[in-house]
Design a protein around this motif. Structure first.
Motif, short mmCIF file in Angstrom:
data_model
loop_
_atom_site.label_atom_id
_atom_site.label_comp_id
_atom_site.label_asym_id
_atom_site.label_seq_id
_atom_site.Cartn_x
_atom_site.Cartn_y
_atom_site.Cartn_z
N ILE A 1 0.83 -1.20 0.00
CA ILE A 1 0.00 0.00 0.00
C ILE A 1 0.87 1.26 0.00
O ILE A 1 0.51 2.27 0.57
CB ILE A 1 -0.97 0.03 1.19
CG1 ILE A 1 -0.22 -0.09 2.52
CG2 ILE A 1 -2.00 -1.06 1.08
CD1 ILE A 1 -1.12 0.18 3.72
N ALA A 2 2.03 1.16 -0.64
CA ALA A 2 2.83 2.37 -0.80
C ALA A 2 2.01 3.41 -1.54
O ALA A 2 1.17 3.10 -2.37
CB ALA A 2 4.10 2.06 -1.61
N THR A 3 2.25 4.68 -1.22
CA THR A 3 1.44 5.75 -1.76
C THR A 3 1.35 5.69 -3.28
O THR A 3 0.28 5.91 -3.86
CB THR A 3 2.03 7.11 -1.33
OG1 THR A 3 2.08 7.14 0.09
CG2 THR A 3 1.18 8.25 -1.83
N SER A 4 2.44 5.36 -3.94
CA SER A 4 2.45 5.36 -5.40
C SER A 4 1.54 4.28 -5.97
O SER A 4 1.18 4.35 -7.14
CB SER A 4 3.87 5.18 -5.92
OG SER A 4 4.42 3.96 -5.45
N ALA A 5 1.19 3.24 -5.18
CA ALA A 5 0.39 2.14 -5.68
C ALA A 5 -1.10 2.39 -5.52
O ALA A 5 -1.90 1.61 -6.01
CB ALA A 5 0.78 0.84 -4.97
N LEU A 6 -1.48 3.43 -4.84
CA LEU A 6 -2.88 3.72 -4.59
C LEU A 6 -3.44 4.70 -5.61
O LEU A 6 -2.72 5.55 -6.13
CB LEU A 6 -3.04 4.32 -3.18
CG LEU A 6 -2.80 3.38 -2.01
CD1 LEU A 6 -2.70 4.17 -0.71
CD2 LEU A 6 -3.89 2.34 -1.92
N PRO A 7 -4.73 4.59 -5.90
CA PRO A 7 -5.35 5.57 -6.80
C PRO A 7 -5.24 6.97 -6.22
O PRO A 7 -5.12 7.15 -5.00
CB PRO A 7 -6.82 5.10 -6.85
CG PRO A 7 -6.78 3.66 -6.48
CD PRO A 7 -5.66 3.53 -5.49
#
Length: 224
Positions: free
Chosen positions: A147-153
């Motif tokens: 759930i790294a920030t870059s992986a979230l919409p």
């Protein structure tokens, strides 16, 4: 007990953060540092489990401290506490393995939430026995790696995603968006976005509950 080193160039801020940490059960501050070099020396001497690391230090950028620590084979965790709001700083912190990123100024409750999350993940990881791929996936899930920030919409935060995940994981049945929102303390619309994200990425399943009239209710459960 989790030993913490507080690193901040402002001694008054460091004192406040030290006071915050010492109010949280299971944590103790073993030292403070005001420069990057002092932080590296303190880690060498004190061997903390966790470093609360400011990024704007007088002698070097905070993430360069992390580079030096890893080169010296120190495996302490790092929680960034900084006024740096640049996206690149956040991305670098994630790449460097920071367990969280907390923007200044923050209150006691904000820090307590993140430290309690960290303690829970740490304890879960230490108790994990890996025997197959499912165990590996659970380890990565607990570490927050997925759930790294870059992986979230866009518009979703890693911290809230983790809270929603923990709520689903800790519940034996299923949740509606409204029930999840009440449990986590966010709006129903926000809860629905996180739940749909987990469903879209295959980590949660959706079941439809049909009533006597109207649209069926969407209910979400974590896929263990």
């Amino acid at each position: 007990m989790i030993d913490v080193l507080v690193v901040d160039d402002d001694f008054m801020v460091a004192r406040i953060h030290r006071g915050f940490v010492e109010r949280i059960d299971g944590f103790r501050v073993v030292g403070t540092a005001s420069t990057g070099e002092q932080a590296i020396a303190a880690v060498d001497e004190l061997r903390p489990d966790l470093v609360l690391l400011d990024l704007y230090l007088p002698d070097m950028f905070g993430l360069d401290v992390v580079t030096r620590l890893r080169a010296a084979r120190h495996d302490c965790d790092v929680l960034v506490i900084s006024a740096a709001r640049e996206a690149e700083a956040v991305r670098r912190a994630v790449r460097y393995g920071a367990v969280n990123y907390l923007l200044k100024p923050f209150g006691f409750d904000e820090l307590r939430t993140r430290l309690e999350q960290y303690a829970a993940r740490r304890n879960a990881l230490r108790a994990t026995v890996v025997s197959d791929q499912a165990d590996v996936d659970r380890v990565l899930s607990r570490s927050g790696a997925h759930i790294a920030t870059s992986a979230l919409p866009r518009g979703l935060s890693a911290e809230t995603a983790e809270l929603v995940e923990r709520t689903l994981r800790g519940h034996s049945g299923t949740f509606s968006a409204a029930e999840c929102a009440n449990a986590v303390g966010i709006s129903r619309v926000s809860a629905r976005r996180y739940l749909e994200h987990f469903a879209d990425t295959g980590r949660a399943e959706v079941n439809l509950r049909y009533g006597s009239a109207g649209r069926p209710e969407r209910r979400y459960g974590w896929i263990s």
